[in-house]
Enzyme design. Sequence first.
Site, PDB file in Angstrom:
ATOM      1  N   GLU A  61       0.832  -1.209   0.000  1.00  0.00           N
ATOM      2  CA  GLU A  61       0.000   0.000   0.000  1.00  0.00           C
ATOM      3  C   GLU A  61       0.867   1.260   0.000  1.00  0.00           C
ATOM      4  OE1 GLU A  61      -3.151   0.504  -0.501  1.00  0.00           O
ATOM      5  OE2 GLU A  61      -3.594  -1.627  -0.627  1.00  0.00           O
ATOM      6  N   LEU A  63      11.954   5.283  -6.917  1.00  0.00           N
ATOM      7  CA  LEU A  63      10.501   5.298  -6.658  1.00  0.00           C
ATOM      8  C   LEU A  63       9.992   6.694  -6.309  1.00  0.00           C
ATOM      9  CD1 LEU A  63       9.384   2.192  -4.532  1.00  0.00           C
ATOM     10  CD2 LEU A  63       8.615   2.847  -6.798  1.00  0.00           C
ATOM     11  N   GLY A  64      10.921   7.543  -5.813  1.00  0.00           N
ATOM     12  CA  GLY A  64      10.512   8.906  -5.456  1.00  0.00           C
ATOM     13  C   GLY A  64       9.760   8.963  -4.140  1.00  0.00           C
ATOM     14  N   TYR A  75      -6.885   5.886   4.770  1.00  0.00           N
ATOM     15  CA  TYR A  75      -7.005   4.986   3.617  1.00  0.00           C
ATOM     16  C   TYR A  75      -6.132   3.739   3.798  1.00  0.00           C
ATOM     17  CZ  TYR A  75      -6.219   2.859  -0.836  1.00  0.00           C
ATOM     18  OH  TYR A  75      -6.107   1.917  -1.814  1.00  0.00           O
ATOM     19  N   ASP A 134     -10.332   5.651  -1.896  1.00  0.00           N
ATOM     20  CA  ASP A 134      -9.352   6.435  -2.653  1.00  0.00           C
ATOM     21  C   ASP A 134     -10.043   7.009  -3.895  1.00  0.00           C
ATOM     22  OD1 ASP A 134      -9.672   4.315  -4.340  1.00  0.00           O
ATOM     23  OD2 ASP A 134      -7.552   3.833  -4.530  1.00  0.00           O
ATOM     24  N   CYS A 174     -13.803   0.689 -14.722  1.00  0.00           N
ATOM     25  CA  CYS A 174     -14.447   1.995 -14.524  1.00  0.00           C
ATOM     26  C   CYS A 174     -13.371   3.080 -14.522  1.00  0.00           C
ATOM     27  CB  CYS A 174     -15.238   1.991 -13.211  1.00  0.00           C
ATOM     28  SG  CYS A 174     -16.358   3.390 -13.079  1.00  0.00           S
ATOM     29  N   CYS A 193     -18.695  -4.201 -17.769  1.00  0.00           N
ATOM     30  CA  CYS A 193     -18.776  -3.931 -16.325  1.00  0.00           C
ATOM     31  C   CYS A 193     -19.780  -4.861 -15.646  1.00  0.00           C
ATOM     32  CB  CYS A 193     -19.180  -2.476 -16.104  1.00  0.00           C
ATOM     33  SG  CYS A 193     -19.349  -2.076 -14.365  1.00  0.00           S
ATOM     34  N   CYS A 245     -25.836   0.514 -12.244  1.00  0.00           N
ATOM     35  CA  CYS A 245     -25.119   1.787 -12.298  1.00  0.00           C
ATOM     36  C   CYS A 245     -26.061   2.901 -12.744  1.00  0.00           C
ATOM     37  CB  CYS A 245     -23.933   1.681 -13.250  1.00  0.00           C
ATOM     38  SG  CYS A 245     -23.054   3.239 -13.410  1.00  0.00           S
TER      39      CYS A 245
HETATM   40 FE1  SF4 Z   1     -18.338   2.502 -14.168  1.00  0.00          FE
HETATM   41 FE2  SF4 Z   1     -21.019   2.412 -14.244  1.00  0.00          FE
HETATM   42 FE3  SF4 Z   1     -19.632   2.104 -16.485  1.00  0.00          FE
HETATM   43 FE4  SF4 Z   1     -19.586   0.217 -14.632  1.00  0.00          FE
HETATM   44  S1  SF4 Z   1     -21.347   0.883 -15.822  1.00  0.00           S
HETATM   45  S2  SF4 Z   1     -17.838   1.017 -15.754  1.00  0.00           S
HETATM   46  S3  SF4 Z   1     -19.662   1.436 -12.739  1.00  0.00           S
HETATM   47  S4  SF4 Z   1     -19.708   3.934 -15.200  1.00  0.00           S
END
Ligand code: SF4
Length: 372
Positions: free
Chosen positions: A43, A86-87, A126, A144, A198, A208, A214
Amino acid sequence: MKKELKSSGASPWVEPLISWFYTNRRSMPWREESTPYRRWLSEIMLQQTRVETGTPYFIRFVERYPDIPSLAKAQEDDVLKLWEGLGYYSRARNLLKAARLMVEEHQGEFPDTEKAAKKLPGVGPYTAAAVLSMAYGVPLPSVDGNVLRMYARLTAMGENVMEAATIKKVQQALQVIIPRERPGDFNEAMMELGALVCLPSNPACGACPVQDHCQAFATSQVDQLPIRIKKDTTTRHRYWVFYVLDSTRRKVAAKKNPPKGLLGGLWAFPMAELATSHDSQRDQGKREKSGESGVEAARQWAEYMDPFEYIGKYNHVFSHRKWFVEVFHSTTDKENLPEGFQWVPVENLKELAFPEVYQKVIRLMEDRPATI
Ligand code: SF4
């Protein structure tokens, strides 16, 4: 591997998301052999670093320092050498400090509570959530940029994701949604979908697994979300002309500003704004319409300022604003002034509350006593 998942606040997209992750997850050394130390190290290494770049560094690092006690004994120079290229070297220094703290206070292990984890140098909310969920199964969502983007699209959230209040709201919403059995898989699935499908631009919605759920996709808002408006902390530059208009009776034109605004309630000389460095055409149009524009003000004073004489210029800095001012002088025998202005005897100027930016005009006049 498929598994029934329960979140305390069931969201229909969680199950397809995690199922997709089980079949599409990329192989990474910290995933194949997952320990709290390796999760924490990965991480930290992957902050501001791409997976492809970070992976060989990770492999070299764990070969040299296979666990927290061996890292804690390292010399800082050796750790920095391994980090070379890596900085952001403060990450390496913090790793070493955190490892030593874990040896002193946590028996050489990454602590298993959020409170203790966040006390380690370089570990913020995070990283703490990511390590604790993946290594110990603590149900904490790690939020994030990828996760914010996905959540904003999934729910068609119209709030600005650059604001702390929005991030907190997403965190609270995900805290309800995160499955209690496999919180680490949920967090990784969110990150993985954000990294592979996404994407910030041109997301692969056709591939997706949560497309059916969505809301951005359903309402054709994918390209507009998330809303990202950066807080503007840049300095605005504004360009002004100030007019020193005196009558033949040693009086100067001035007015008291209305109570609101940057210099509200204070005194001012006639002026016209030429432009601002942030003026959009819309802003300019709005200012002209409301009579605030430099063009309007310049027109207002033109009949008084003929002929005029240039007497000086200066800059004035407010917080996040810088004014570039040029000062011109003219004498008139007109009695009437535009609305709000009055003739003020020169000897009374010192008694009125002129802000510093106008005090400079007064000093310019004093430097040139022949002017008035
Ligand atoms: Fe992202 Fe919605 Fe497209 Fe899936 S459908 S890639 S969650 S914008």
